[in-house]
Scaffold this active site. Structure first.
Site, PDB file in Angstrom:
ATOM      1  N   SER A 104      43.862  50.813  30.734  1.00  0.00           N
ATOM      2  CA  SER A 104      42.765  49.845  30.741  1.00  0.00           C
ATOM      3  C   SER A 104      43.069  48.649  29.838  1.00  0.00           C
ATOM      4  CB  SER A 104      41.474  50.560  30.325  1.00  0.00           C
ATOM      5  OG  SER A 104      40.345  49.769  30.541  1.00  0.00           O
ATOM      6  N   ASP A 246      40.225  43.077  32.379  1.00  0.00           N
ATOM      7  CA  ASP A 246      41.146  43.797  31.505  1.00  0.00           C
ATOM      8  C   ASP A 246      42.300  44.319  32.355  1.00  0.00           C
ATOM      9  OD1 ASP A 246      39.585  45.616  32.861  1.00  0.00           O
ATOM     10  OD2 ASP A 246      39.513  47.063  31.229  1.00  0.00           O
ATOM     11  N   ASP A 250      38.563  47.087  35.563  1.00  0.00           N
ATOM     12  CA  ASP A 250      37.242  47.703  35.718  1.00  0.00           C
ATOM     13  C   ASP A 250      36.207  46.989  34.859  1.00  0.00           C
ATOM     14  OD1 ASP A 250      38.009  48.642  33.220  1.00  0.00           O
ATOM     15  OD2 ASP A 250      37.615  50.748  33.648  1.00  0.00           O
TER      16      ASP A 250
END
Length: 452
Positions: A104, A246, A250
């Site tokens: 992430s 990012d 998400d």
């Protein structure tokens, strides 16, 4: 062995904490656990596997694919795509599970493994616990049941995943983006191709930054955790707005035409009003977390929209949404879930819907985001204390009560223990930043003395 799964999969430094052996073993364990749970229902199972562009994702993808195929699972390898794309394709293709390799917003040395169940939903805690147990049993000597011959899984590259996901994004938009100029910061991440393509197909004039991943530069000074480049680019190009993702896309944060940040709370406020107007905001309710800005709560109350607050973490937001049938939820960090169109936070979808609202109303993003006024919010992390006593210390309770009396209805106090570190987080909101700082610093001192 400590719990491998955190709030968003298994994550750590690639090739140190998260090794090829661990990725392979977890994948085999996931296949066995889902088979035991009856997920495969006697048919030959299929998995969708995707990754972000990190260099380590190449060998970790190979390990995951090998593990699944060795357990008799057919693999559709979709390559570099956002996490929400893997979740969507898992559901759309009727796959039995999905696997995303990404850390992430973390820096490049890290990577992670996220599993999705049938339908593209995150695994329940009990399934994650069972996967850990089965993995550990094998690691300490219990052999796997291994198919042979035609029983092993087959591996296929599914290049159509890109177009299928983009087409889905365009299909759910309420209106086109013609006439808008948008700057997109892709964090050199998984949406570097998807997001510009989707915005362009929707009619926007697109300018991209941070869209040249080389495997090493993901999240490096760009994206949703570093907005300065996007702010400058929006002003330089005279754009209507900017969107930042990012590494696995998400998340979505935004910048208005003046270069001012629009955070997840403000995005939720804009989308909540748009969805209610369209009759899509079920029960006139939006889900946030205990970290949602008090200004967001005040704005929603004024607009006649109920705010339900959960523990911090998008999985808790999603659990509440699914349990009660709510349509919209998210976090200040930019995880926004539109449950009718996505099973997880989808930064590209969020950005498209935000831009669509600007295009439909003819109002600037600054005007739309002005529906709420962010109250100054100060967060202090207090390390090296006994965080387990944050809710039982009489001294701390008295200090919090005094602070709440001082702030009255114009502010609030939140103390919570970190889920991953020996920290207590002290958050104070107030109408005045100096007051927020003074109260937060005073409470931090009490935390040190009471819990140190």
């Amino acid at each position: 062995m400590g719990r491998l799964f955190g709030t968003d999969g298994v994550r750590g430094v690639a090739n140190a904490d998260l090794t090829a052996e661990l990725a392979l073993g977890l994948s085999v364990a996931a296949a066995h656990v889902l088979a035991e749970a009856g997920t495969f229902e006697g048919h030959r199972p299929t998995a969708v596997v995707g990754r972000d562009p990190r260099a380590s994702g190449e060998f970790l993808e190979a390990a995951v694919v090998a593990g699944l195929a060795s357990a008799g699972v057919d693999v559709l390898r979709v390559g570099v795509l956002p996490t929400p794309a893997v979740a969507y394709l898992t559901g759309a293709l009727g796959a039995d599970l999905g696997v995303m390799l990404s850390a992430s917003h973390n820096a490049m040395p890290d990577n992670g493994v996220k599993f999705f169940a049938r339908g593209g939903h995150k695994l329940a805690d009990e399934l994650e616990d069972r996967i850990e147990t089965v993995y550990e049993q094998h690691r300490t000597g219990e052999p796997w049941a291994r198919p042979t011959g035609g029983g092993v899984g087959r591996v296929t590259d599914y290049a159509e995943g890109f177009d299928r996901y983009v087409a889905h994004l365009i299909a759910v938009l309420p209106n086109r983006l013609d006439g808008l100029k948008v700057v997109l910061d892709e964090a050199h991440g998984a949406a570097s191709r998807v997001s510009p393509e989707a915005f362009a197909r929707a009619g926007a004039e697109v300018i991209t930054i941070g869209a040249d991943p080389d495997g090493l530069n993901i999240n490096d000074g760009c994206g949703s955790t570093h907005l300065d480049l996007l702010k400058a680019a929006v002003v330089e190009h005279g754009a209507d707005l900017g969107i930042a993702h990012d590494g696995d896309a998400d998340r979505c944060l935004a910048v208005d035409a003046t270069g001012a940040e629009v955070d997840g709370d403000q995005i939720l406020a804009v989308l909540a009003l748009a969805m209610r107007e369209a009759g899509q905001l079920r029960k006139d309710t939006v889900v946030g977390t205990v970290m949602s800005n008090l200004g967001f709560k005040i704005a929603m109350e004024r607009e006649g929209i109920q705010l339900v607050q959960t523990a911090v973490g998008d999985r808790y937001v999603l659990e509440s949404m699914k349990a009660e049938g709510y349509a919209l939820g998210g976090e200040q960090s930019g995880h926004v879930i539109v449950l009718d169109h996505a099973t997880t936070g989808d930064g590209t979808l969020t950005g498209l819907m935000l831009a669509a609202r600007v295009a439909a109303t003819g109002r600037t993003l600054a005007e739309l985001a002005g529906v709420m006024q962010r109250l100054p919010q100060l967060l202090i992390n207090v390390p090296d204390v006994d965080k387990s006593r944050v809710g039982t210390s009489p001294e701390l309770a008295a200090a919090v009560a005094e602070a709440e009396r001082e702030l009255g209805f114009t502010g609030r106090v939140l103390l919570r223990q970190s889920g991953t570190e020996p920290l207590v987080r002290v958050m104070v909101e107030a109408a005045d930043i100096d007051q927020a700082r003074a109260v937060a610093e005073r409470l931090a001192d009490v935390v040190k003395s009471a819990l140190g």
